[in-house]
Design an enzyme around this catalytic site. Structure first.
Site, PDB file in Angstrom:
ATOM      1  N   GLY A  36       0.827  -1.205   0.000  1.00  0.00           N
ATOM      2  CA  GLY A  36       0.000   0.000   0.000  1.00  0.00           C
ATOM      3  C   GLY A  36       0.866   1.261   0.000  1.00  0.00           C
ATOM      4  CG  HIS A  37       3.327   2.231   3.384  1.00  0.00           C
ATOM      5  ND1 HIS A  37       3.354   1.097   4.156  1.00  0.00           N
ATOM      6  CD2 HIS A  37       2.755   3.180   4.160  1.00  0.00           C
ATOM      7  CE1 HIS A  37       2.837   1.344   5.341  1.00  0.00           C
ATOM      8  NE2 HIS A  37       2.460   2.609   5.373  1.00  0.00           N
ATOM      9  N   GLY A 149      -3.307   7.500   1.808  1.00  0.00           N
ATOM     10  CA  GLY A 149      -4.108   6.314   1.502  1.00  0.00           C
ATOM     11  C   GLY A 149      -5.530   6.463   2.042  1.00  0.00           C
ATOM     12  CE  LYS A 151      -5.867  -0.150   7.143  1.00  0.00           C
ATOM     13  NZ  LYS A 151      -5.049   0.675   8.042  1.00  0.00           N
ATOM     14  CD  GLN A 155      -3.359   9.825   8.811  1.00  0.00           C
ATOM     15  OE1 GLN A 155      -2.987   9.701   9.961  1.00  0.00           O
ATOM     16  NE2 GLN A 155      -2.780   9.179   7.823  1.00  0.00           N
ATOM     17  NE  ARG A 189      -2.515  -0.087  13.963  1.00  0.00           N
ATOM     18  CZ  ARG A 189      -2.708   0.415  15.167  1.00  0.00           C
ATOM     19  NH1 ARG A 189      -3.250  -0.318  16.089  1.00  0.00           N
ATOM     20  NH2 ARG A 189      -2.377   1.655  15.440  1.00  0.00           N
TER      21      ARG A 189
END
Ligand code: PAF
Length: 282
Positions: A36-37, A149, A151, A155, A189
């Site tokens: 993802g990053h 992102g 997700k 944020q 995580r």
């Protein structure tokens, strides 16, 4: 890839690049990188001349010190992944570089309503800490574009607001959530989950897809209740929240009116690991 550990050297380098007319894309991370990053890095590379990724596990955004201590660190592997993705610059500061002695760590950001719901309600002070570190990083890196992102849906909204508060000209590019083949949202995580839990946790994405198909003005309350029960039956220990919300303001929605832009968000624990995910439904 050039690795900078000090603010002054990075700042000087960026200013030189900008004087040559190059556009800078920035991907902030806390390391333990996953695909993802890397997809954020790739999107930055395709839109900007220079891509800067930062790795800094920011102590001020952890309301639970145990969570901070347990945060996975995998710096060798992170550097390898960034090299493979042809990231141009890695900023790898220590805590004293980011928060020097004269830095005001008590600064409060007026984020308004957004800070009182969902992650804001369950992790008091979290978004204030995120704003503190991101403001600092943006001031150092002065990017043209910031890549985030989806997700971390809330944020993204908070950081758009921070950029408004800072009154700077930075485009925020929200990139789709990267998922494992089975639908589990990628997260640092996930490393703490057993294979069994990783499989069970796919019910988050599967449930969201079903809800997307079924949602109507008559069934929003029932869908939430049924999905919560389904989570508990399938190995989740607890649920902080599982809710619909206005996709723009994050105002929670119980009874959907059929027209308000809609997102579903959850934070739920499996094997003691807190997973978050979301899906824009309408
Ligand atoms: O999303 C994250 O990893 C962090 O909150 C961020 C944006 C890097 C700030 O520490």
């Amino acid at each position: 890839m050039i690795i900078f550990k000090t603010v002054s050297q990075l700042h000087q380098y960026i200013q030189q690049q900008k004087l040559s007319g190059l556009g800078v894309g920035f991907v902030p991370t806390m390391g333990a990188l996953h695909t993802g990053h890397i997809s954020l890095v790739k999107q930055s590379k395709s839109a900007c001349d220079i891509t800067v990724c930062s790795i800094f596990v920011n102590p001020t955004q952890f309301n639970d010190s145990k969570d901070f201590e347990k945060y996975p660190i995998a710096i060798e592997q992170d550097i390898y992944m960034l090299e493979m993705a042809k990231c141009d610059v890695l900023f790898l500061p220590n805590v004293d570089e980011v928060y020097p002695r004269n830095f005001d760590q008590n600064k409060q950001y007026d984020l308004g309503f957004i800070e009182t719901v969902f992650e804001g309600a369950y992790r008091p002070g979290h978004f204030n800490g995120v704003c503190m570190v991101v403001e600092r990083l943006l001031n150092i890196i002065t990017p043209n574009k910031l890549f985030l992102g989806q997700k971390d849906y809330q944020q993204c909204i908070v950081l758009k607001k921070l950029i408004e508060i800072m009154n700077v000209d930075i485009d925020v590019i929200i990139c789709p959530t990267s998922r494992e083949e089975n639908g589990l949202a990628m997260s640092s995580r996930n490393r703490r989950l057993s294979d069994d839990a990783k499989e069970k946790a796919t019910i988050i994405y599967n449930s969201f897809n079903k809800i997307k198909e079924k949602i109507s003005i008559t069934n929003s309350v029932e869908l939430i209740e049924d999905t919560k029960q389904f989570f508990y039956k399938n190995g989740f220990d607890s649920i902080d929240y599982l809710n619909f919300a206005n996709a723009e303001t994050l105002e929670p929605i119980e009874l959907w009116d059929g027209t308000t832009p809609l997102v579903i968000l959850t934070a739920a624990f499996i094997e003691g690991v807190r997973l978050i995910d979301n899906m824009v439904l309408r």
